[in-house]
Structures are given as structure tokens and as C-alpha cells.
Design a protein around this motif. Structure first.
Motif, PDB file in Angstrom:
ATOM      1  N   PRO A  75     -45.100  -6.202  24.048  1.00 51.83           N
ATOM      2  CA  PRO A  75     -46.308  -7.302  24.393  1.00 51.83           C
ATOM      3  C   PRO A  75     -45.916  -8.684  24.742  1.00 51.83           C
ATOM      4  CG  PRO A  75     -46.593  -5.912  22.838  1.00 51.83           C
ATOM      5  CD  PRO A  75     -45.301  -5.870  22.738  1.00 51.83           C
ATOM      6  N   PRO A  76     -46.151  -9.246  26.037  1.00 50.74           N
ATOM      7  CA  PRO A  76     -45.572 -10.485  26.329  1.00 50.74           C
ATOM      8  C   PRO A  76     -46.760 -11.693  25.920  1.00 50.74           C
ATOM      9  CG  PRO A  76     -46.899  -9.450  28.213  1.00 50.74           C
ATOM     10  CD  PRO A  76     -46.736  -8.384  27.067  1.00 50.74           C
ATOM     11  N   VAL A  77     -46.141 -12.813  26.091  1.00 50.55           N
ATOM     12  CA  VAL A  77     -46.924 -14.103  25.798  1.00 50.55           C
ATOM     13  C   VAL A  77     -46.892 -14.908  27.171  1.00 50.55           C
ATOM     14  CG1 VAL A  77     -46.985 -16.098  24.287  1.00 50.55           C
ATOM     15  CG2 VAL A  77     -46.402 -14.103  23.192  1.00 50.55           C
ATOM     16  N   PHE A  78     -47.944 -15.531  27.547  1.00 48.62           N
ATOM     17  CA  PHE A  78     -48.028 -16.144  28.562  1.00 48.62           C
ATOM     18  C   PHE A  78     -48.575 -17.571  28.189  1.00 48.62           C
ATOM     19  CE2 PHE A  78     -48.300 -11.954  30.269  1.00 48.62           C
ATOM     20  CZ  PHE A  78     -47.621 -12.054  31.442  1.00 48.62           C
ATOM     21  N   VAL A  79     -47.927 -18.643  28.847  1.00 47.43           N
ATOM     22  CA  VAL A  79     -48.526 -20.030  28.197  1.00 47.43           C
ATOM     23  C   VAL A  79     -48.403 -21.012  29.472  1.00 47.43           C
ATOM     24  CG1 VAL A  79     -47.985 -21.915  26.829  1.00 47.43           C
ATOM     25  CG2 VAL A  79     -47.114 -19.584  26.103  1.00 47.43           C
ATOM     26  N   THR A  80     -49.693 -21.641  29.619  1.00 47.41           N
ATOM     27  CA  THR A  80     -49.484 -22.691  30.792  1.00 47.41           C
ATOM     28  C   THR A  80     -49.407 -24.014  29.897  1.00 47.41           C
ATOM     29  OG1 THR A  80     -52.093 -22.784  30.534  1.00 47.41           O
ATOM     30  CG2 THR A  80     -51.077 -21.566  32.457  1.00 47.41           C
ATOM     31  N   HIS A  81     -48.661 -24.867  30.470  1.00 50.58           N
ATOM     32  CA  HIS A  81     -48.314 -26.015  29.680  1.00 50.58           C
ATOM     33  C   HIS A  81     -47.903 -27.503  30.600  1.00 50.58           C
ATOM     34  CE1 HIS A  81     -44.000 -25.412  30.134  1.00 50.58           C
ATOM     35  NE2 HIS A  81     -44.302 -24.074  30.311  1.00 50.58           N
ATOM     36  N   SER A  82     -47.685 -28.485  30.189  1.00 52.25           N
ATOM     37  CA  SER A  82     -47.122 -29.629  30.838  1.00 52.25           C
ATOM     38  C   SER A  82     -45.516 -29.741  30.526  1.00 52.25           C
ATOM     39  CB  SER A  82     -47.884 -30.783  30.058  1.00 52.25           C
ATOM     40  OG  SER A  82     -47.144 -31.207  28.744  1.00 52.25           O
ATOM     41  N   SER A  83     -45.004 -30.848  31.119  1.00 52.81           N
ATOM     42  CA  SER A  83     -43.578 -30.753  31.313  1.00 52.81           C
ATOM     43  C   SER A  83     -43.043 -31.101  29.708  1.00 52.81           C
ATOM     44  CB  SER A  83     -43.029 -31.866  32.552  1.00 52.81           C
ATOM     45  OG  SER A  83     -43.692 -33.132  31.986  1.00 52.81           O
ATOM     46  N   LEU A 137     -46.139 -17.645  19.196  1.00 51.72           N
ATOM     47  CA  LEU A 137     -47.722 -17.703  19.406  1.00 51.72           C
ATOM     48  C   LEU A 137     -47.889 -18.748  18.375  1.00 51.72           C
ATOM     49  CD1 LEU A 137     -49.037 -13.916  19.477  1.00 51.72           C
ATOM     50  CD2 LEU A 137     -49.321 -15.813  21.249  1.00 51.72           C
ATOM     51  N   ASP A 138     -47.222 -18.829  17.295  1.00 49.54           N
ATOM     52  CA  ASP A 138     -47.585 -19.836  16.285  1.00 49.54           C
ATOM     53  C   ASP A 138     -47.177 -21.334  16.924  1.00 49.54           C
ATOM     54  OD1 ASP A 138     -48.470 -18.101  14.246  1.00 49.54           O
ATOM     55  OD2 ASP A 138     -46.613 -18.087  13.221  1.00 49.54           O
ATOM     56  N   GLU A 139     -46.168 -21.455  17.468  1.00 46.98           N
ATOM     57  CA  GLU A 139     -45.666 -22.790  18.297  1.00 46.98           C
ATOM     58  C   GLU A 139     -46.513 -23.055  19.245  1.00 46.98           C
ATOM     59  OE1 GLU A 139     -41.309 -23.968  19.305  1.00 46.98           O
ATOM     60  OE2 GLU A 139     -42.249 -22.944  21.191  1.00 46.98           O
ATOM     61  N   VAL A 140     -47.025 -22.157  20.062  1.00 51.15           N
ATOM     62  CA  VAL A 140     -47.701 -22.440  21.248  1.00 51.15           C
ATOM     63  C   VAL A 140     -49.302 -22.891  20.805  1.00 51.15           C
ATOM     64  CG1 VAL A 140     -46.240 -21.855  22.936  1.00 51.15           C
ATOM     65  CG2 VAL A 140     -48.065 -20.476  21.959  1.00 51.15           C
ATOM     66  N   ASN A 141     -49.633 -22.141  19.919  1.00 52.51           N
ATOM     67  CA  ASN A 141     -51.180 -22.222  19.692  1.00 52.51           C
ATOM     68  C   ASN A 141     -51.302 -23.471  18.918  1.00 52.51           C
ATOM     69  OD1 ASN A 141     -52.585 -19.997  20.711  1.00 52.51           O
ATOM     70  ND2 ASN A 141     -51.585 -18.616  18.922  1.00 52.51           N
ATOM     71  N   ALA A 142     -50.451 -23.991  18.292  1.00 50.68           N
ATOM     72  CA  ALA A 142     -50.356 -25.174  17.706  1.00 50.68           C
ATOM     73  C   ALA A 142     -50.331 -26.629  18.553  1.00 50.68           C
ATOM     74  CB  ALA A 142     -49.149 -25.266  16.629  1.00 50.68           C
ATOM     75  N   VAL A 197     -51.885 -26.313  21.565  1.00 47.56           N
ATOM     76  CA  VAL A 197     -53.085 -26.197  22.504  1.00 47.56           C
ATOM     77  C   VAL A 197     -53.929 -27.382  22.279  1.00 47.56           C
ATOM     78  CG1 VAL A 197     -55.218 -25.227  22.828  1.00 47.56           C
ATOM     79  CG2 VAL A 197     -53.226 -23.541  22.740  1.00 47.56           C
ATOM     80  N   GLY A 198     -54.182 -28.106  23.554  1.00 43.00           N
ATOM     81  CA  GLY A 198     -55.082 -29.590  23.501  1.00 43.00           C
ATOM     82  C   GLY A 198     -53.985 -30.551  23.535  1.00 43.00           C
ATOM     83  N   THR A 199     -52.721 -30.542  23.355  1.00 39.75           N
ATOM     84  CA  THR A 199     -51.573 -31.383  23.865  1.00 39.75           C
ATOM     85  C   THR A 199     -50.699 -30.866  24.945  1.00 39.75           C
ATOM     86  OG1 THR A 199     -50.011 -30.467  22.193  1.00 39.75           O
ATOM     87  CG2 THR A 199     -51.776 -32.404  21.422  1.00 39.75           C
ATOM     88  N   SER A 200     -49.598 -30.507  24.742  1.00 40.39           N
ATOM     89  CA  SER A 200     -48.865 -29.975  25.829  1.00 40.39           C
ATOM     90  C   SER A 200     -49.056 -28.592  26.436  1.00 40.39           C
ATOM     91  CB  SER A 200     -47.532 -30.107  25.202  1.00 40.39           C
ATOM     92  OG  SER A 200     -47.140 -29.248  24.132  1.00 40.39           O
ATOM     93  N   VAL A 201     -49.955 -27.908  25.688  1.00 37.01           N
ATOM     94  CA  VAL A 201     -50.208 -26.488  25.994  1.00 37.01           C
ATOM     95  C   VAL A 201     -51.678 -26.426  26.510  1.00 37.01           C
ATOM     96  CG1 VAL A 201     -50.624 -24.254  25.080  1.00 37.01           C
ATOM     97  CG2 VAL A 201     -48.436 -25.666  24.813  1.00 37.01           C
ATOM     98  N   LEU A 202     -52.238 -25.691  27.503  1.00 38.21           N
ATOM     99  CA  LEU A 202     -53.511 -25.718  27.772  1.00 38.21           C
ATOM    100  C   LEU A 202     -54.027 -24.450  27.392  1.00 38.21           C
ATOM    101  CD1 LEU A 202     -55.965 -26.765  29.403  1.00 38.21           C
ATOM    102  CD2 LEU A 202     -55.016 -25.640  31.468  1.00 38.21           C
ATOM    103  N   SER A 203     -53.291 -23.130  27.743  1.00 33.21           N
ATOM    104  CA  SER A 203     -53.718 -21.771  27.456  1.00 33.21           C
ATOM    105  C   SER A 203     -52.637 -20.975  27.222  1.00 33.21           C
ATOM    106  CB  SER A 203     -54.731 -21.153  28.652  1.00 33.21           C
ATOM    107  OG  SER A 203     -53.591 -20.957  29.866  1.00 33.21           O
ATOM    108  N   VAL A 204     -53.108 -19.992  26.260  1.00 31.66           N
ATOM    109  CA  VAL A 204     -52.103 -19.082  25.989  1.00 31.66           C
ATOM    110  C   VAL A 204     -52.756 -17.518  25.937  1.00 31.66           C
ATOM    111  CG1 VAL A 204     -50.839 -17.999  23.713  1.00 31.66           C
ATOM    112  CG2 VAL A 204     -51.273 -20.432  23.945  1.00 31.66           C
TER     113      VAL A 204
END
Length: 276
Positions: free
Chosen positions: A71-79, A107-112, A114-121
Motif C-alpha cells: 500500500p503506497p503513501v502519496f504526499v504533496t509538499h514544499s521544497s 505516515l507518522d513523519e508526514v502527518n506531523a 501537515v500545515g507546514t512543509s506538507v499539504l496533503s497525505v
């Protein structure tokens, strides 16, 4: 009597033509703005497809060829965020996926974030993706968070995975398909042996390698893993990405197009009246 009539008709036609041209410019401008809005789309549909069973071995059932993908994880984020770098040591978030399909660390890393360098997961599926099947998700993007990263394990390998790090979604204005050829995380030796390759069903111990992320060389088939699990020379998977237009884009098209259609309707009606 006829000459003034012709002159009036010519003047009327000229004025109508000018109005038609002006509205045509407005429509073109609306379409141009719409296209620009598409280039900076607020969302993208992503279809992830497992291609590995295209490399069938004679006599092996399709379900036992190629690879299942975790099962994959997709993340949209900034540089400001990076999932991994080819040629560098795989972070734990990636080698956990590559070795066992465990996406909880990523998932733990990117969900933490969200709201800064990550927009959606987006984390679809709860079971591996079979050969030649696909799954679709929608991810969000904006001017600051227009980069896409994702990862999924090549399920019947020691530490293989497919992924993308920092794909610029803002450059995609139409449907694009990207073929993925797979990476070796470099965290575990590709021994393909019982006790170290979980897919063989006899344990999943770590045979540490201490390497870096490189292109995966496929399944050799000279140990316990069958050669039918190889997927090369073909791509392991693909991503098909399509911008999801803003509602405002369609509105702009209507704003530009409806007056033009209305003018055409009036002209046709006027011509019909003259003919009568």
C-alpha cells in the motif's frame, strides 16, 4: 431604396462583427485564464498501476509472477521536505517500506508536517496491490506545496521499492503517465534467501548491507526466490496524473462563452426575421 438598405445592413453587419470579435477575445482570454488555472490546479488525480506481471515466465500463473506492491503513501509538499535521495542512504521511513512494506514510519513523519512543509497525505489500500491492478487517489496542491513524493514496496524483494521524490505537479497541464523502474534501498543484501525474504514465508530477518539507494537489478532467481518474480526489463509500475480543474475555471469559460452564444442566437433570429 435598396441602396440605403444595403448600407444599413453593411453597417449593422460590421458592428455585429466587431461585437463578435470582441466577445471572441473575451472567450479566448477566459480560456487562457482557465488553462493557467489548470497549470496551477488545486488537486490532481493519481492512478498507481502495478505493471510487473507483464514479465511472465512460461508456465507460471500470472498471480505468481512479477511483484505485488505494498500500500503506497502519496504526499504533496514544499521544497522544505524530501522523502529520499538516490545515491544517498535510505532514511528509516523509506527502508521500512522497502524491507517490509511498513508505511507507518513515513505516515507518522508526514502527518506531523501537515500545515507546514506538507499539504496533503493519501494512503490508499490496506492490502498489497496485485499485478496489473491499479488504485486512484486525489491529492491537494497549491503554489507552495506543488511537489509530489510517494513510495511503495516491491513486495517480493529484500529491500526494493518504487517511488518518486519531489515531482513538480505545477508543470503538468494534461494527463501524464510516468513509468517507474524500481529502486534498491541499499539497506539489506539482496540474498533472496529463506529467512530473510518475507515473501518466502520463512521469516524476514535483516541481512544488513549499509549501502545507498540505487536502481534495482531485479530478482536473480539463483537462491530461494523464483525467477518468475522478476519484472525487468519492463517498468515495475506507472503513475498517471491528471489535474483536477478548479470550479472557477469552468465559470471563466462560461463567462466568456455564454455572451458569444447569445449574440449568435440573436443574429440567427434577426436573419430569420429579415428572410420572412
Amino acid at each position: 431604396m435598396k441602396t440605403p438598405h444595403r448600407a444599413d445592413g453593411a453597417n449593422g453587419s460590421s458592428a455585429a462583427a466587431k461585437r463578435l470579435a470582441a466577445l471572441g477575445v473575451a472567450l479566448a482570454a477566459g480560456l487562457s485564464i482557465s488553462q493557467q488555472a489548470n497549470a496551477q490546479a488545486p488537486a490532481y488525480q493519481i492512478t498507481f498501476k502495478n505493471l510487473t506481471s507483464s514479465a511472465l515466465t512460461a508456465g507460471a500463473p500470472p498471480a505468481q509472477t512479477g511483484q505485488r506492491l505494498s500500500p503506497p503513501v502519496f504526499v504533496t509538499h514544499s521544497s522544505a521536505y524530501s522523502a529520499y535521495d538516490v545515491g544517498q542512504t535510505a532514511p528509516e521511513t523509506i527502508w521500512r517500506i522497502a524491507e517490509s512494506g511498513n508505511r507507518s514510519f513515513l505516515l507518522d513523519e508526514v502527518n506531523a508536517l501537515v500545515g507546514t512543509s506538507v499539504l496533503s497525505v493519501a494512503a490508499p489500500l490496506s492490502a498489497p496491490l496485485p499485478q496489473q491492478e491499479s488504485v486512484s487517489v486525489v491529492v491537494q496542491a497549491d503554489a507552495s506545496h506543488h511537489l509530489l513524493s510517494f513510495a511503495s514496496m516491491l513486495g517480493w524483494t529484500n529491500d526494493g521499492f518504487v517511488g518518486i521524490n519531489g515531482l513538480d505537479l505545477s508543470t503538468i497541464t494534461g494527463t501524464v503517465t510516468i513509468n517507474l523502474f524500481g529502486y534498491d534501498a541499499g539497506s539489506e543484501t539482496n540474498n533472496e534467501a529463506n529467512g530473510f525474504l518475507g515473501a518466502l514465508g520463512l521469516g524476514n530477518a535483516r541481512d544488513l548491507e549499509g549501502g545507498v539507494i540505487t536502481n534495482h537489478l531485479g530478482i536473480r532467481g539463483d537462491a530461494n526466490a523464483p525467477a518468475a518474480w522478476n519484472w525487468l526489463p519492463g517498468a515495475a509500475a506507472s503513475l498517471t496524473i491528471t489535474p483536477v480543474p478548479e470550479p472557477g475555471s469552468w465559470a471563466l469559460m462560461l463567462v466568456g462563452g455564454l455572451p458569444l452564444l447569445n449574440l449568435v442566437r440573436r443574429r440567427l433570429s434577426a436573419n430569420a426575421t429579415r428572410s420572412a
